[in-house]
Design a protein around this motif. Structure first.
Motif, PDB file in Angstrom:
ATOM      1  N   ASN A 175       0.909  -0.374  55.273  1.00  0.00           N
ATOM      2  CA  ASN A 175       1.518   0.071  53.799  1.00  0.00           C
ATOM      3  C   ASN A 175       1.906   1.328  53.702  1.00  0.00           C
ATOM      4  O   ASN A 175       3.006   1.662  52.769  1.00  0.00           O
ATOM      5  CB  ASN A 175       0.512  -0.265  52.674  1.00  0.00           C
ATOM      6  CG  ASN A 175      -0.027  -1.570  52.767  1.00  0.00           C
ATOM      7  OD1 ASN A 175       0.633  -2.521  52.678  1.00  0.00           O
ATOM      8  ND2 ASN A 175      -1.456  -1.671  52.757  1.00  0.00           N
ATOM      9  N   LYS A 176       1.535   2.354  54.673  1.00  0.00           N
ATOM     10  CA  LYS A 176       1.925   3.788  54.332  1.00  0.00           C
ATOM     11  C   LYS A 176       2.390   4.421  55.848  1.00  0.00           C
ATOM     12  O   LYS A 176       1.561   3.660  56.882  1.00  0.00           O
ATOM     13  CB  LYS A 176       1.353   4.640  53.328  1.00  0.00           C
ATOM     14  CG  LYS A 176      -0.088   4.316  53.792  1.00  0.00           C
ATOM     15  CD  LYS A 176      -1.116   5.288  52.954  1.00  0.00           C
ATOM     16  CE  LYS A 176      -2.440   5.317  53.169  1.00  0.00           C
ATOM     17  NZ  LYS A 176      -3.209   3.998  53.510  1.00  0.00           N
ATOM     18  N   GLU A 220       1.048   6.686  57.324  1.00  0.00           N
ATOM     19  CA  GLU A 220      -0.243   7.071  57.877  1.00  0.00           C
ATOM     20  C   GLU A 220      -0.940   5.883  58.527  1.00  0.00           C
ATOM     21  O   GLU A 220      -1.620   5.775  59.552  1.00  0.00           O
ATOM     22  CB  GLU A 220      -1.233   7.490  56.966  1.00  0.00           C
ATOM     23  CG  GLU A 220      -0.988   8.831  56.332  1.00  0.00           C
ATOM     24  CD  GLU A 220       0.143   8.807  55.259  1.00  0.00           C
ATOM     25  OE1 GLU A 220       0.441   7.414  54.590  1.00  0.00           O
ATOM     26  OE2 GLU A 220       0.769  10.008  55.020  1.00  0.00           O
ATOM     27  N   ASP A 221      -0.600   4.570  57.965  1.00  0.00           N
ATOM     28  CA  ASP A 221      -1.261   3.222  58.838  1.00  0.00           C
ATOM     29  C   ASP A 221      -0.659   3.318  60.058  1.00  0.00           C
ATOM     30  O   ASP A 221      -1.190   2.792  61.046  1.00  0.00           O
ATOM     31  CB  ASP A 221      -0.842   2.234  58.003  1.00  0.00           C
ATOM     32  CG  ASP A 221      -1.798   2.269  56.489  1.00  0.00           C
ATOM     33  OD1 ASP A 221      -2.696   3.189  56.371  1.00  0.00           O
ATOM     34  OD2 ASP A 221      -1.190   1.702  55.733  1.00  0.00           O
ATOM     35  N   LYS A 243       9.334   2.188  54.707  1.00  0.00           N
ATOM     36  CA  LYS A 243       8.954   3.647  54.904  1.00  0.00           C
ATOM     37  C   LYS A 243       8.187   3.437  56.431  1.00  0.00           C
ATOM     38  O   LYS A 243       8.096   4.233  57.165  1.00  0.00           O
ATOM     39  CB  LYS A 243       7.688   4.154  53.856  1.00  0.00           C
ATOM     40  CG  LYS A 243       8.467   4.908  52.721  1.00  0.00           C
ATOM     41  CD  LYS A 243       7.668   5.996  52.340  1.00  0.00           C
ATOM     42  CE  LYS A 243       8.446   7.185  51.890  1.00  0.00           C
ATOM     43  NZ  LYS A 243       9.462   7.008  51.562  1.00  0.00           N
ATOM     44  N   CYS A 244       7.443   2.203  56.617  1.00  0.00           N
ATOM     45  CA  CYS A 244       6.799   1.964  57.706  1.00  0.00           C
ATOM     46  C   CYS A 244       7.613   1.828  58.894  1.00  0.00           C
ATOM     47  O   CYS A 244       7.547   2.063  59.756  1.00  0.00           O
ATOM     48  CB  CYS A 244       5.671   1.261  57.463  1.00  0.00           C
ATOM     49  SG  CYS A 244       4.370   1.611  56.785  1.00  0.00           S
TER      50      CYS A 244
END
Ligand code: ADP
Length: 325
Positions: free
Chosen positions: A72-73, A75-76, A103-104
């Motif tokens: 989802n973000k 960082e993932d 974004k990902c």
């Protein structure tokens, strides 16, 4: 899953894909190169996850698995790429890759192209790796992401004899006794989808264990299919809901109306139900919507079957007979 095929040799069908993969695997191994990124398209249950496991196994690489919906973000994505082995050649498999937010995706662009990730304005090097993306909805993937895959594979539905082979190999691996007739009964109902066939096989196996000595024969299969409400073509309750609803409509209907009318969510209709009904000629998809065909109406019994006299060939045959006379 323990019982999945682990080599290309044991993966049934999809011949063109297997040939291309054998070439790519061979060439990349020879040159000790990471394989190109690959995109697998196809309906659920056709073997995308299995194929990615086979590629990793055949190449001897570690496989890192994620679901697009869980990324989802940025960082993932970082967390997914962080454990890549420094030696390079790892495989990252993202299932349902179209569900990642933009974004990902953007983070993946540089990772896939330059083997770098950007965080807090700084770029970091990551080891060479191979991305395998799987998607049921090819159209939902953004163009830039699609273009970063060197190989695109469209998985096809299986022919009944291929489905039969999948069941045969699985039953051999599991040491289950199954008759050829039972394999055919399963194969003709599986809609060309490996996962459906395996599910039918497992239910028949339970029935056989419950009833007798565990042997799956035609009789066991027939009883199990009747218990599940699956007809000779493999149509189930959901298929009938779609067909019955369309049979009440005087004109073609759009997907939203069909979803409401049959009380089934849209993705299930478009991914799981419609392809087989279209392929078998039970419904038509026209520009103005879906409609049931004569064949569909006959199958669900809302009109009597038409006489099967071969009207198309009749004039020709008459002509031939006249010529012979
Ligand atoms: P997907 O990822 O496309 O939804 P899976 O890879 O999970 O599908 O496959 C579903 C099941 O069918 C698995 O148990 C898998 O082993 C089996 N299967 C799929 N394709 C094949 C094939 N070509 N040969 C043998 N088994 C297959």
């Amino acid at each position: 899953m323990a019982n999945r095929p682990l080599t290309l040799k044991d993966y049934i069908g999809q011949e063109r894909i297997k040939t291309q993969l054998a070439v790519t695997l061979g060439a990349c191994k020879k040159n000790s190169k990471a394989m190109p990124h690959m995109l697998l398209y196809g309906n659920p249950g056709l073997g995308k996850t299995t194929l990615s496991e086979i590629i990793a196994n055949e190449y001897g690489s570690r496989l890192h698995v994620a679901m697009g919906g869980n990324l989802n973000k940025p960082e993932d994505v970082q967390a997914l790429l962080a454990p890549l082995s420094d030696d390079g050649g790892d495989i990252v498999f993202i299932d349902e890759i179209h569900r990642m937010p933009i974004k990902c995706e953007e983070m993946l662009y540089t990772a896939m192209e330059d083997f770098e990730v950007e965080t807090g304005g700084e770029r970091f090097w990551i080891p060479n790796f191979t991305m395998i993306g799987a998607t049921t909805l090819a159209g939902d993937l953004s163009r830039p992401l699609r273009d970063r895959f060197g190989l695109h594979f469209q998985l096809q539905n299986y022919q009944p004899d291929e489905v039969g082979m999948i069941i045969q190999k699985l039953s051999a691996r599991e040491n289950t006794s199954i008759t050829d007739g039972a394999i055919q009964e399963i194969a003709k109902r599986a809609k060309g989808v490996a996962r459906i066939a395996i599910n039918f096989y497992s239910r028949c196996k339970e029935f056989a264990d419950f009833l007798g000595d565990g042997t799956i024969n035609e009789d066991v299969a027939a009883q199990q299919f009747s218990l599940m409400g699956i007809d000779e073509m493999g149509l189930d309750e959901n298929d009938y809901r779609v067909l019955n609803y369309l049979a009440t409509q005087p004109r073609p209907v759009g997907i939203a109306a069909l979803s409401t009318g049959a009380d089934i969510d849209m993705p299930t209709i478009t991914n799981m139900i419609e392809p087989y009904l279209v392929q078998t000629g039970m419904i038509n998809r026209t520009r103005s919507g879906r409609e049931i065909t004569q064949k569909g109406k006959e199958w669900i019994g809302v009109v009597p079957p038409q006489p099967v006299a071969s009207t198309d060939n009749a004039p020709q045959r008459n002509r031939l007979e006249r010529l012979r006379a």
